[in-house]
Scaffold this motif. Sequence first.
Motif, PDB file in Angstrom:
ATOM      1  N   GLY A  19       0.834  -1.193   0.000  1.00  0.00           N
ATOM      2  CA  GLY A  19       0.000   0.000   0.000  1.00  0.00           C
ATOM      3  C   GLY A  19       0.866   1.240   0.000  1.00  0.00           C
ATOM      4  O   GLY A  19       1.829   1.329   0.771  1.00  0.00           O
ATOM      5  N   ARG A  20       0.515   2.181  -0.859  1.00  0.00           N
ATOM      6  CA  ARG A  20       1.239   3.455  -0.936  1.00  0.00           C
ATOM      7  C   ARG A  20       0.288   4.560  -0.512  1.00  0.00           C
ATOM      8  O   ARG A  20      -0.822   4.675  -1.050  1.00  0.00           O
ATOM      9  N   ARG A  25      -3.932   9.958  -1.326  1.00  0.00           N
ATOM     10  CA  ARG A  25      -4.003   8.747  -2.152  1.00  0.00           C
ATOM     11  C   ARG A  25      -3.755   7.506  -1.297  1.00  0.00           C
ATOM     12  O   ARG A  25      -3.011   7.540  -0.327  1.00  0.00           O
ATOM     13  N   LEU A  26      -4.399   6.433  -1.706  1.00  0.00           N
ATOM     14  CA  LEU A  26      -4.164   5.110  -1.127  1.00  0.00           C
ATOM     15  C   LEU A  26      -4.217   4.113  -2.276  1.00  0.00           C
ATOM     16  O   LEU A  26      -5.279   3.817  -2.808  1.00  0.00           O
ATOM     17  N   ASP A  27      -3.058   3.650  -2.681  1.00  0.00           N
ATOM     18  CA  ASP A  27      -2.955   2.717  -3.805  1.00  0.00           C
ATOM     19  C   ASP A  27      -2.509   1.364  -3.277  1.00  0.00           C
ATOM     20  O   ASP A  27      -1.575   1.279  -2.464  1.00  0.00           O
ATOM     21  N   LEU A  28      -3.167   0.310  -3.736  1.00  0.00           N
ATOM     22  CA  LEU A  28      -2.827  -1.047  -3.326  1.00  0.00           C
ATOM     23  C   LEU A  28      -2.385  -1.867  -4.517  1.00  0.00           C
ATOM     24  O   LEU A  28      -2.950  -1.762  -5.602  1.00  0.00           O
ATOM     25  N   GLU A  29      -1.384  -2.701  -4.288  1.00  0.00           N
ATOM     26  CA  GLU A  29      -0.912  -3.629  -5.322  1.00  0.00           C
ATOM     27  C   GLU A  29      -0.597  -4.975  -4.656  1.00  0.00           C
ATOM     28  O   GLU A  29       0.222  -5.043  -3.743  1.00  0.00           O
ATOM     29  N   THR A 449     -10.987   6.701  -2.061  1.00  0.00           N
ATOM     30  CA  THR A 449     -10.000   6.099  -2.968  1.00  0.00           C
ATOM     31  C   THR A 449     -10.429   4.737  -3.507  1.00  0.00           C
ATOM     32  O   THR A 449      -9.646   4.084  -4.190  1.00  0.00           O
ATOM     33  N   HIS A 450     -11.678   4.316  -3.210  1.00  0.00           N
ATOM     34  CA  HIS A 450     -12.123   3.008  -3.686  1.00  0.00           C
ATOM     35  C   HIS A 450     -13.497   3.113  -4.333  1.00  0.00           C
ATOM     36  O   HIS A 450     -14.363   3.872  -3.878  1.00  0.00           O
TER      37      HIS A 450
END
Length: 472
Positions: A19-20, A25-29, A449-450
């Motif tokens: 998670g960044r 921002r909250l980005d998941l990979e 963010t989702h």
Amino acid sequence: MNAYAAVDLGASSGRVVVGRVGDGRLDLETVHRFPNNPVRAGGTLHWDVLALYAGILDGLRAAGPVHSVGVDAWAVDYGLVDATGALLGNPVHYRDGRTDGWRATAQRLGEQRLYATTGLQQLPFNTLYQLTAASGSPQLAAARHLLLIPDLVGYWLTGEIGAEETNASTTQLYDVRARAWATDLIADAGLPTSLFPPLRRPGDRIGPVRADAALPYPTDVVAVGSHDTASAVVGVPADGPDFAYISCGTWSLVGVELDAPVLTEDSRRANFTNEGGVDGTIRYLRNVMGLWLLQECLREWGDGDLDALLRAAAAEPAFGAVVDADDPVFLPPGDMPARIARECRRTGQSAPESRPALVRCIMDSLALAHRRAVRAAIALSGRDVRVVHLVGGGARNALLCQLTADACGLAVVAGPVEATAVGNVLVQARAAGALRGGLAELRKLARETHELLAYAPRGDTAAWDAAAGRLG
């Protein structure tokens, strides 16, 4: 943006998610997935915890440099560690039958006393009953520490012994009001109090990752809501306190978030549980069997095209047959289609004659179980609820989401699917100072963010009442 690694262990698989977080921002990979395949050996069902740990290390290596690592997993199961730090055998799976005699322990200790102290729902696989079933075993005699699954992983990563409190609260050996181990209860159960390590809270730093983990970068391990539902509830994108949640996967955890436990006799009789949440909250909930029924059918059928099955199930007549999804007959692994058919016949209904009809039976039955639990949570807690947030893998199941809205008579907001990883990452980011504020602020970021899907109830109240009446 800072990066954080969320290790999320589920009943059928594990994953490492990066998670960044930063600048709104909250980005998941998801960087690595690995199976979680239980193994039966010598008549006992075990978790293959060493294979899980190998998958975790592979995932952390794939993650690249991260500020910290947080670990969450399922509840109640544990590993025993001896004085040298060695694991005394693979942890036993909560679906193993060794706790079949659990009621004798509950009666000896006093069910009202157990509830008044721990606030826990009576389930045959609670840690209390696993430990008393193991009484007199060589492993328990040699044990120095009991470590729940996320704590065991944290110990292997850092060498530090401890117990994170949201998962400790699921053991039925934790005082939910004092927020401490229930030492008198532990002693009366015939267990050594020394087994139970010091408690940690979400956000506490556990320690640096050991050199022998062979990660290509230095990082710390931070305690999160290590019971996966505790992290999932952090990731619920609620706007205000008047919500219920359903964390839906193999299990459905259905409840509301409170500031204090509900320890009334009505609550005990309804078999509701008071588990610790992040920031001192209480997860007041009931365990519902969840998508386990569908997962076991798919396993029996050799998987198959789930999306096609759900589309066909949606076209089936509603309430052709319904079962009590919480019936203990459905708890063990095995031929689930046959068990559902037997229960239908036992209750005077015709068994589903096709796979789509059986899937519709499961979906209707699970929606009824959601309705029962949501309504009970509202009545017992006094909490007003205007929306149900359904998170986890079940949020992908549009049929289940719509049926849950219909059954509850409440709007259902589905998503995020990755709520557990979201909550895990958000707690780490706050511990690092990248986020500030309480749960409302963390949930605002999740909400913004989702992508979320809303399902409005379609007003079939009488039909749902009639279906519920079949179950008594």
